[in-house]
Scaffold this motif. Structure first.
Motif, mmCIF file in Angstrom:
data_model
loop_
_atom_site.group_PDB
_atom_site.id
_atom_site.type_symbol
_atom_site.label_atom_id
_atom_site.label_comp_id
_atom_site.label_asym_id
_atom_site.label_seq_id
_atom_site.Cartn_x
_atom_site.Cartn_y
_atom_site.Cartn_z
ATOM 1 N N SER A 135 0.831 -1.207 0.000
ATOM 2 C CA SER A 135 0.000 0.000 0.000
ATOM 3 C C SER A 135 0.864 1.254 0.000
ATOM 4 O O SER A 135 0.634 2.191 -0.775
ATOM 5 N N VAL A 136 1.860 1.287 0.873
ATOM 6 C CA VAL A 136 2.736 2.460 0.930
ATOM 7 C C VAL A 136 3.533 2.589 -0.363
ATOM 8 O O VAL A 136 3.780 3.698 -0.856
ATOM 9 N N GLY A 137 3.907 1.454 -0.941
ATOM 10 C CA GLY A 137 4.599 1.495 -2.226
ATOM 11 C C GLY A 137 3.739 2.098 -3.310
ATOM 12 O O GLY A 137 4.232 2.866 -4.156
ATOM 13 N N ALA A 138 2.445 1.780 -3.320
ATOM 14 C CA ALA A 138 1.532 2.377 -4.298
ATOM 15 C C ALA A 138 1.398 3.872 -4.074
ATOM 16 O O ALA A 138 1.310 4.650 -5.034
ATOM 17 N N MET A 139 1.402 4.297 -2.806
ATOM 18 C CA MET A 139 1.358 5.732 -2.506
ATOM 19 C C MET A 139 2.643 6.409 -2.981
ATOM 20 O O MET A 139 2.605 7.532 -3.513
ATOM 21 N N GLU A 155 3.761 -0.124 12.692
ATOM 22 C CA GLU A 155 3.323 0.104 11.316
ATOM 23 C C GLU A 155 3.974 1.357 10.734
ATOM 24 O O GLU A 155 4.336 1.382 9.546
ATOM 25 N N LEU A 156 4.148 2.383 11.552
ATOM 26 C CA LEU A 156 4.809 3.595 11.074
ATOM 27 C C LEU A 156 6.250 3.300 10.686
ATOM 28 O O LEU A 156 6.734 3.776 9.651
ATOM 29 N N ARG A 157 6.937 2.505 11.468
ATOM 30 C CA ARG A 157 8.318 2.139 11.128
ATOM 31 C C ARG A 157 8.361 1.350 9.820
ATOM 32 O O ARG A 157 9.248 1.566 8.983
ATOM 33 N N GLU A 158 7.419 0.444 9.647
ATOM 34 C CA GLU A 158 7.371 -0.340 8.416
ATOM 35 C C GLU A 158 7.149 0.567 7.211
ATOM 36 O O GLU A 158 7.788 0.395 6.157
ATOM 37 N N HIS A 195 9.012 4.451 2.255
ATOM 38 C CA HIS A 195 9.031 5.823 1.744
ATOM 39 C C HIS A 195 8.909 6.774 2.922
ATOM 40 O O HIS A 195 8.224 6.465 3.905
ATOM 41 N N PRO A 196 9.547 7.948 2.867
ATOM 42 C CA PRO A 196 9.406 8.916 3.964
ATOM 43 C C PRO A 196 7.943 9.282 4.215
ATOM 44 O O PRO A 196 7.178 9.501 3.279
ATOM 45 N N ILE A 197 7.580 9.345 5.478
ATOM 46 C CA ILE A 197 6.235 9.739 5.894
ATOM 47 C C ILE A 197 6.344 11.104 6.566
ATOM 48 O O ILE A 197 7.122 11.282 7.518
ATOM 49 N N ALA A 198 5.582 12.069 6.084
ATOM 50 C CA ALA A 198 5.662 13.425 6.629
ATOM 51 C C ALA A 198 4.865 13.577 7.907
ATOM 52 O O ALA A 198 5.280 14.282 8.831
ATOM 53 N N ALA A 199 3.682 12.919 7.969
ATOM 54 C CA ALA A 199 2.792 13.167 9.093
ATOM 55 C C ALA A 199 1.978 11.931 9.442
ATOM 56 O O ALA A 199 1.584 11.161 8.561
ATOM 57 N N LEU A 200 1.725 11.775 10.722
ATOM 58 C CA LEU A 200 0.822 10.750 11.230
ATOM 59 C C LEU A 200 -0.363 11.466 11.860
ATOM 60 O O LEU A 200 -0.188 12.280 12.776
#
Length: 340
Positions: free
Chosen positions: A142-146, A167-170, A175-180
């Motif tokens: 999913s994150v890869g598709a994003m 899950e955030l670490r995974e 890909h870098p995550i800007a915000a949770l």
């Protein structure tokens, strides 16, 4: 350029957008909290920008796309001044208004982003969140598709909502995550179990939604059942119903006491507490209280200038542990349900 007063600004993630330290949640302008005065809602958007708010938060699920369409004229008028955030993953059906599904598969993500771009009238979304996680779909996929959307220039930065620390670490490994974005308030602190620490470690900003406990922390609901309109979904929220509501209303006494000492409102104290989580936990915190009234924007943003003392924070500390009722009737969709 709109003339506005200045609130402090902060960076979302490492290399992410720089925004005002308080944003605006736009969901209630289209759904869930009863009828909306459209003129007042549009005035609220302008008032927020004038107050230094630059992060405007919506989702494709709000009003089944209506909220994105509602925001489009405002976005067009101020595109270079704002950071536009929207979300995908909550699937709704026209033939069943009560239906809420979760879709994290690649085909759905690609269709959802195109629909959001069209409704918002933009070529790129500044911050694109996964609204909820479907554990049946491998998270990395999913994150890869994003991430593909970022490479294609349709999205600038990625966000997640209601995920655990693990899950955030995974996700950050893909890909870098800007915000949770997750619920965080004096009434709701389950994110502190793992998500907050992981966000601080990874340099991910935290964007608390419902920082006012869906309005309960304003002190406006002496009798929630009587004080809410027939179309207000909070009538069915556990914390607003029956004995739970009475128990929770009594928890606001220290909030009111501190508010009186500061010459502030209970809402401002609740927001100041959330804002100070940044210093407590060592991460960027940008809450997104929702409102449909311009005067509330001035009240909410003023909370960024209130500093609570150590004794005041200690007085507020026990509240979350005494709250009656879950934050949703069904907690399955929340990160709390997946905490080990």
């Amino acid at each position: 350029m709109t003339e506005r007063t200045t609130i402090e600004r902060a960076e979302l993630g490492r290399g992410g957008p720089v925004v005002g330290v308080q944003g605006l949640g736009c969901m209630g302008m289209s759904e869930f909290y009863g009828d909306t005065d459209e003129a007042a809602a549009r005035a609220t958007l302008e008032a927020a920008l004038a107050a230094g708010v630059t992060l405007f938060d919506t989702a494709d699920a709000y009003g089944s796309g209506a909220n994105e369409e509602f925001l489009a004229p405002f976005v067009a008028a101020h595109r270079d001044e704002i950071t536009l955030a929207t979300k995908f993953a909550l699937e709704r059906r026209a033939d069943d208004p009560a239906y809420r599904g979760i879709r994290n598969d690649r085909a759905y993500i690609r269709r959802a982003v195109e629909d959001s771009l069209r409704r918002l009238g933009v070529d790129v979304i500044d911050l694109y969140y996964m609204h909820r996680r479907d554990p049946a779909v491998p998270f990395a996929e999913s994150v890869g598709a994003m991430a593909e959307l970022v490479r294609e220039g349709k999205v600038r930065h990625l966000g997640l909502s209601e995920v655990t620390g693990a899950e955030l670490r995974e996700a950050c490994a893909v890909h870098p995550i800007a915000a949770l974005q997750s619920e965080w308030s004096l009434f709701s602190r389950d994110v502190e179990r793992s998500a907050v620490g992981a966000a601080a470690e990874l340099g991910v900003a935290f964007v608390p939604y419902s920082p006012l406990g869906r309005g309960f922390l304003t002190g406006a609901f002496a009798d929630a059942a009587a004080d809410l309109s027939a179309g207000d979904y909070r009538q069915h929220q556990p914390r607003f119903t029956g004995d739970n509501a009475k128990t929770n209303a009594a928890l606001l006494d220290p909030v009111r006491e501190i508010a009186a000492a500061h010459g502030a409102s209970p809402a401002q104290i609740a927001l100041a507490w959330v804002q100070q989580r940044a210093a407590v936990h060592g991460l960027t915190v940008v809450p997104i209280p929702g409102t449909r009234k311009p005067e509330r924007v001035a009240e909410n943003t003023a909370a960024t200038r209130i500093t609570l003392t150590g004794p005041e924070l200690a007085l507020l500390e026990p509240i979350a542990g005494r709250v009656a009722g879950d934050r949703y009737p069904d907690m399955t969709f929340s990160s709390a349900a997946r905490e080990e």
